[in-house]
Design a protein around this motif. Structure first.
Motif, PDB file in Angstrom:
ATOM      1  N   THR A  42       0.833  -1.203   0.000  1.00  0.00           N
ATOM      2  CA  THR A  42       0.000   0.000   0.000  1.00  0.00           C
ATOM      3  C   THR A  42       0.868   1.253   0.000  1.00  0.00           C
ATOM      4  N   ASP A  43       1.929   1.247   0.831  1.00  0.00           N
ATOM      5  CA  ASP A  43       2.854   2.379   0.841  1.00  0.00           C
ATOM      6  C   ASP A  43       3.499   2.580  -0.523  1.00  0.00           C
ATOM      7  N   GLY A  44       3.827   1.480  -1.199  1.00  0.00           N
ATOM      8  CA  GLY A  44       4.402   1.576  -2.544  1.00  0.00           C
ATOM      9  C   GLY A  44       3.426   2.210  -3.512  1.00  0.00           C
ATOM     10  N   GLY A  45       2.168   1.829  -3.433  1.00  0.00           N
ATOM     11  CA  GLY A  45       1.148   2.435  -4.289  1.00  0.00           C
ATOM     12  C   GLY A  45       0.972   3.907  -4.005  1.00  0.00           C
ATOM     13  N   VAL A  46       1.002   4.276  -2.725  1.00  0.00           N
ATOM     14  CA  VAL A  46       0.883   5.681  -2.344  1.00  0.00           C
ATOM     15  C   VAL A  46       2.094   6.461  -2.853  1.00  0.00           C
ATOM     16  N   THR A  47       3.269   5.858  -2.774  1.00  0.00           N
ATOM     17  CA  THR A  47       4.481   6.510  -3.262  1.00  0.00           C
ATOM     18  C   THR A  47       4.395   6.760  -4.768  1.00  0.00           C
ATOM     19  N   VAL A  48       3.889   5.783  -5.506  1.00  0.00           N
ATOM     20  CA  VAL A  48       3.742   5.955  -6.958  1.00  0.00           C
ATOM     21  C   VAL A  48       2.759   7.085  -7.253  1.00  0.00           C
ATOM     22  N   LEU A  49       1.617   7.097  -6.560  1.00  0.00           N
ATOM     23  CA  LEU A  49       0.632   8.162  -6.772  1.00  0.00           C
ATOM     24  C   LEU A  49       1.189   9.520  -6.377  1.00  0.00           C
ATOM     25  N   ARG A  50       1.956   9.561  -5.296  1.00  0.00           N
ATOM     26  CA  ARG A  50       2.571  10.826  -4.873  1.00  0.00           C
ATOM     27  C   ARG A  50       3.580  11.305  -5.916  1.00  0.00           C
ATOM     28  N   ILE A  52       3.536  10.637  -9.155  1.00  0.00           N
ATOM     29  CA  ILE A  52       2.781  11.107 -10.321  1.00  0.00           C
ATOM     30  C   ILE A  52       2.209  12.488 -10.037  1.00  0.00           C
ATOM     31  N   GLY A  53       1.696  12.681  -8.840  1.00  0.00           N
ATOM     32  CA  GLY A  53       1.142  13.983  -8.463  1.00  0.00           C
ATOM     33  C   GLY A  53       2.202  15.075  -8.466  1.00  0.00           C
ATOM     34  N   GLN A  54       3.372  14.768  -7.924  1.00  0.00           N
ATOM     35  CA  GLN A  54       4.455  15.759  -7.916  1.00  0.00           C
ATOM     36  C   GLN A  54       4.888  16.107  -9.333  1.00  0.00           C
ATOM     37  N   GLY A  55       4.984  15.096 -10.186  1.00  0.00           N
ATOM     38  CA  GLY A  55       5.353  15.353 -11.578  1.00  0.00           C
ATOM     39  C   GLY A  55       4.319  16.210 -12.282  1.00  0.00           C
ATOM     40  N   ALA A  56       3.034  15.946 -12.024  1.00  0.00           N
ATOM     41  CA  ALA A  56       1.974  16.734 -12.655  1.00  0.00           C
ATOM     42  C   ALA A  56       2.009  18.185 -12.169  1.00  0.00           C
ATOM     43  N   ARG A 111      14.984   2.122  -4.447  1.00  0.00           N
ATOM     44  CA  ARG A 111      14.858   1.935  -5.891  1.00  0.00           C
ATOM     45  C   ARG A 111      13.549   2.490  -6.446  1.00  0.00           C
ATOM     46  N   GLN A 112      12.479   2.339  -5.677  1.00  0.00           N
ATOM     47  CA  GLN A 112      11.184   2.798  -6.154  1.00  0.00           C
ATOM     48  C   GLN A 112      11.148   4.326  -6.288  1.00  0.00           C
ATOM     49  N   LYS A 113      11.611   5.020  -5.270  1.00  0.00           N
ATOM     50  CA  LYS A 113      11.608   6.483  -5.317  1.00  0.00           C
ATOM     51  C   LYS A 113      12.625   7.002  -6.336  1.00  0.00           C
ATOM     52  N   PHE A 114      13.748   6.317  -6.482  1.00  0.00           N
ATOM     53  CA  PHE A 114      14.727   6.711  -7.490  1.00  0.00           C
ATOM     54  C   PHE A 114      14.144   6.558  -8.887  1.00  0.00           C
TER      55      PHE A 114
END
Length: 188
Positions: A42-50, A52-56, A111-114
């Motif tokens: 779940t944290d990984g999914g939240v990190t991905v969404l965060r 994407i949001g930061q990039g947008a 690795r995920q955040k990188f």
């Protein structure tokens, strides 16, 4: 088969974990590890969404700031720098996940955040390149249209094109004569 007077009684089965990795783990610890694994996913999914949001948000800042500068009449290097600013910030953010530990080759701490940082950087770099290319195209269109408009105004007002003079040829000829005269005077 059941008749009307019989109540079904629940049947319980005893199950045993037969996985080599989890044979030595008790039931409560196994359940706790499953819960931790779900929390991590779940944290990984939240990190991905965060990410994407930061990039947008950064891409929105990039487009809004450069377009407002173009509307204000800024051309040249300044809008390109403003378009490149989010790219630089994203690169700096992605580099925070690299660690140099007694070697020239860095290790990645997360690795995920990188990966998200690299993806965001590439997205912003593509957007910056597009904005800068659009600005260069607008600049060339404006230059071409300006010369076209001035040509039409000159034609409308009847202004003649200046005749070609031979000033460079006359200047070169005068310079050669001056050098010959200087050499002649020097010999005397």
């Amino acid at each position: 088969m059941l008749t009307k007077n019989q109540n079904p009684t629940p049947i319980y089965f005893d199950a045993e974990i037969v996985d080599e990795r989890t044979q030595h783990i008790e039931g409560e610890q196994y359940d706790s590890e499953l819960v931790q694994e779900q929390i991590t996913e779940t944290d990984g999914g939240v990190t991905v969404l965060r990410g994407i949001g930061q990039g947008a948000v950064l891409a929105g800042f990039q487009v809004a700031s450069t377009q407002s500068l173009y509307l204000a009449g800024c051309v040249g290097l300044f809008p390109a720098v403003v378009a490149g600013l989010p790219v630089g910030l994203s690169v700096a953010g992605a580099l925070c996940y690299l660690r140099f530990e007694n070697s020239f080759i860095p290790s990645i701490t997360n690795r995920q955040k990188f990966g998200l940082g690299v993806t965001r950087t590439l997205m912003l770099a593509a957007s910056s390149w597009k904005l800068t290319a659009d600005a260069q195209q607008m600049n060339s269109i404006a230059r071409n249209s300006f010369s076209g408009v001035t040509q039409q105004v000159k034609q409308y007002e009847g202004i003649q094109q200046p005749q070609q003079d031979h000033f460079p040829l006359i200047l070169s000829f005068t310079a050669v004569i001056a050098m010959i005269f200087a050499l002649y005077c020097r010999k005397r």
